[in-house]
Design a protein around this motif. Structure first.
Motif, PDB file in Angstrom:
ATOM      1  N   UNK A 190      -1.475  -5.901   1.346  1.00  0.00           N
ATOM      2  CA  UNK A 190      -2.777  -6.556   1.448  1.00  0.00           C
ATOM      3  C   UNK A 190      -2.864  -7.598   0.344  1.00  0.00           C
ATOM      4  N   UNK A 191      -3.391  -8.762   0.705  1.00  0.00           N
ATOM      5  CA  UNK A 191      -3.553  -9.846  -0.265  1.00  0.00           C
ATOM      6  C   UNK A 191      -5.032 -10.002  -0.607  1.00  0.00           C
ATOM      7  N   UNK A 192      -5.338  -9.981  -1.905  1.00  0.00           N
ATOM      8  CA  UNK A 192      -6.737 -10.135  -2.332  1.00  0.00           C
ATOM      9  C   UNK A 192      -6.834 -11.271  -3.345  1.00  0.00           C
ATOM     10  N   UNK A 193      -7.988 -11.912  -3.309  1.00  0.00           N
ATOM     11  CA  UNK A 193      -8.307 -12.901  -4.340  1.00  0.00           C
ATOM     12  C   UNK A 193      -9.612 -12.447  -4.976  1.00  0.00           C
ATOM     13  N   UNK A 243       0.839  -1.200   0.000  1.00  0.00           N
ATOM     14  CA  UNK A 243       0.000   0.000   0.000  1.00  0.00           C
ATOM     15  C   UNK A 243       0.875   1.251   0.000  1.00  0.00           C
ATOM     16  N   UNK A 244       0.551   2.190  -0.876  1.00  0.00           N
ATOM     17  CA  UNK A 244       1.220   3.496  -0.801  1.00  0.00           C
ATOM     18  C   UNK A 244       0.495   4.362   0.217  1.00  0.00           C
ATOM     19  N   UNK A 245      -0.828   4.339   0.135  1.00  0.00           N
ATOM     20  CA  UNK A 245      -1.641   5.053   1.123  1.00  0.00           C
ATOM     21  C   UNK A 245      -2.765   4.102   1.550  1.00  0.00           C
ATOM     22  N   UNK A 246      -3.267   4.330   2.750  1.00  0.00           N
ATOM     23  CA  UNK A 246      -4.333   3.467   3.259  1.00  0.00           C
ATOM     24  C   UNK A 246      -5.670   4.174   3.006  1.00  0.00           C
ATOM     25  N   UNK A 247      -6.539   3.533   2.246  1.00  0.00           N
ATOM     26  CA  UNK A 247      -7.827   4.175   1.914  1.00  0.00           C
ATOM     27  C   UNK A 247      -8.887   3.744   2.938  1.00  0.00           C
ATOM     28  N   UNK A 253      -5.251   2.387  13.205  1.00  0.00           N
ATOM     29  CA  UNK A 253      -3.910   2.522  13.794  1.00  0.00           C
ATOM     30  C   UNK A 253      -3.019   1.361  13.355  1.00  0.00           C
ATOM     31  N   UNK A 254      -3.612   0.168  13.244  1.00  0.00           N
ATOM     32  CA  UNK A 254      -2.816  -1.001  12.817  1.00  0.00           C
ATOM     33  C   UNK A 254      -2.248  -0.822  11.419  1.00  0.00           C
ATOM     34  N   UNK A 255      -2.920  -0.015  10.609  1.00  0.00           N
ATOM     35  CA  UNK A 255      -2.480   0.136   9.224  1.00  0.00           C
ATOM     36  C   UNK A 255      -1.619   1.376   9.005  1.00  0.00           C
ATOM     37  N   UNK A 256      -1.572   2.252   9.988  1.00  0.00           N
ATOM     38  CA  UNK A 256      -0.812   3.491   9.806  1.00  0.00           C
ATOM     39  C   UNK A 256       0.554   3.397  10.488  1.00  0.00           C
ATOM     40  N   UNK A 257       1.562   4.111   9.927  1.00  0.00           N
ATOM     41  CA  UNK A 257       2.900   4.057  10.535  1.00  0.00           C
ATOM     42  C   UNK A 257       2.919   4.673  11.929  1.00  0.00           C
ATOM     43  N   UNK A 258       3.814   4.152  12.739  1.00  0.00           N
ATOM     44  CA  UNK A 258       4.055   4.723  14.062  1.00  0.00           C
ATOM     45  C   UNK A 258       5.207   5.723  13.909  1.00  0.00           C
ATOM     46  N   UNK A 259       5.007   6.987  14.323  1.00  0.00           N
ATOM     47  CA  UNK A 259       6.034   8.010  14.064  1.00  0.00           C
ATOM     48  C   UNK A 259       7.394   7.705  14.690  1.00  0.00           C
ATOM     49  N   UNK A 260       7.438   6.883  15.749  1.00  0.00           N
ATOM     50  CA  UNK A 260       8.730   6.596  16.380  1.00  0.00           C
ATOM     51  C   UNK A 260       9.557   5.613  15.546  1.00  0.00           C
ATOM     52  N   UNK A 261       8.941   4.962  14.551  1.00  0.00           N
ATOM     53  CA  UNK A 261       9.668   3.952  13.782  1.00  0.00           C
ATOM     54  C   UNK A 261      10.345   4.561  12.559  1.00  0.00           C
TER      55      UNK A 261
END
Ligand SMILES: CC(C)(COP(=O)(O)OP(=O)(O)OC[C@H]1O[C@@H](n2cnc3c(N)ncnc32)[C@H](O)[C@@H]1OP(=O)(O)O)[C@@H](O)C(=O)NCCC(=O)NCCS
Length: 333
Positions: free
Chosen positions: A59-62, A8-12, A44-52
């Protein structure tokens, strides 16, 4: 249906909604009696943590249907060199190699990072821990996740006055300026980790980092409530407990830290702070029905206190680890 794994480049919003659906199915199968993560928690699970240093999500799709996801974090601060992976596959789509394929998608980024250890987490006894063992991970630490229904439980019987020489102070959102230095010193008490062989280190505590974290949580609408046991004679912090309340989960709170400085242990400060926190939440936020917390399995004292308060063990969470060199041997070019 071919598996299509995309970084993902951005999370929609659609990605978040799909992932929320996946987490709902995952919890329904693995933890039917635990509330699944909220939309906010999933975001939050999909967005970066600023401290990292860096985060990648695949994402895997079928046929357009989300079947799984992987997240890689290159940790920062004291944990530079540690990469953390999280892989999740929809329960109905397991044992078809999708989890392995998602891990494999992250290999080039892990190799290119130059980081040398890979860490992860899974529930003890669940499919994740068995999958991780098959991928070469070893368990380095474990935590008992416990939960309390506030309306029940024996915690009221343990409520009472603070021991002589100590008093309680409350805060919401931000630790008051006049005790923040002492508070940060006190947090270090939380960091003795018996029986823990994990490479992950607590980021060193500073007032600046604490303030950054407070602002980040306030910005997300998360309310932190803290209680501090203060030594009356000196005003120094002897211990603290903190609970986090998220905006779109009105029924559940997470107990983040309860710590007592080593020289003040054995006086009952931990129990008094916890019962005072429960009474405060019950009075002030009657909609909150459940508190969850996690404690190192080796910390038998805190686990026993929690049982006495009425917490029940829900599951065990494992910290997992392997070297990147081992991983690359398993997945050569
Ligand atoms: C862990 C998880 C991602 C695995 O997904 P998956 O697509 O089923 O995994 P794979 O099909 O690639 O499994 C590869 C191998 O791992 C092992 N494995 C996976 N699940 C297992 C299970 N439930 N019991 C025993 N072995 C298992 C097997 O050796 C399997 O090979 P096999 O099917 O040929 O026997 C999935 O179970 C999941 O989403 N769990 C919850 C999240 C989690 O705990 N993630 C932990 C890692 S961060």
């Amino acid at each position: 249906m071919p598996l299509d794994i995309r970084a993902l480049d951005t999370v929609s919003p659609a990605d978040i909604a799909d992932y929320h659906g996946l987490m709902g199915e995952l919890y329904a199968v693995e933890f039917p009696d635990i509330d699944p993560p909220t939309v906010e928690a999933v975001e939050t699970m999909l967005r970066p943590n600023p401290a990292d240093v860096g985060t990648r999500v695949w994402l895997g799709r079928e046929g357009g249907r989300l079947v799984g996801g992987a997240r890689l974090d290159l940790l920062g601060q004291e944990n530079v060199g540690l990469a953390r992976i999280g892989v999740r596959v929809r329960p109905v789509d397991r044992r078809r190699g999708l989890g392995t394929a998602l891990l494999q998608s992250a290999i080039p980024a892990i190799r290119d990072s130059g980081y040398d250890r890979l860490i992860g987490g899974a529930w003890g006894g669940g499919p994740g821990s068995r999958w991780a063992a098959a991928q070469g991970f070893r368990t380095t630490a474990s935590f008992v996740m416990q939960r309390l229904e506030i309306a029940g439980g024996g915690w009221r019987a343990l409520a009472g006055p603070m021991p002589d020489g100590f008093e309680l102070r409350r805060w919401v959102g931000r630790v008051p300026d006049d005790m923040v230095e002492s508070y940060v010193d006190g947090l270090i008490a939380f960091e003795d980790r018996p029986g823990d062989q994990a490479s992950w280190r607590f980021p060193s505590r500073t007032v600046e980092r604490l303030r950054d974290e407070e602002e980040r949580l306030l910005g997300r609408g998360v309310e932190q409530r803290g209680l501090v046991a203060m030594e009356s004679a000196t005003g120094a912090v002897a211990g603290m407990t903190v609970v986090e309340l998220t905006p779109d989960d009105q029924e559940r709170a997470f107990q983040k830290v309860t710590a007592v400085l080593p020289r003040h242990r054995g006086l009952g400060l931990g129990v008094r702070m916890k019962t005072a926190m429960l009474a405060w939440i019950e009075d002030d936020r009657p909609g909150v029905r459940r508190i969850q917390t996690g404690t190192a399995t080796a910390n038998v004292h805190m686990i026993r206190i929690n049982h006495a308060l009425g917490f029940a063990d829900a599951f065990v969470s494992l910290a997992l680890e392997q070297s990147v060199a081992e991983l690359l041997q398993r997945f050569p070019d």
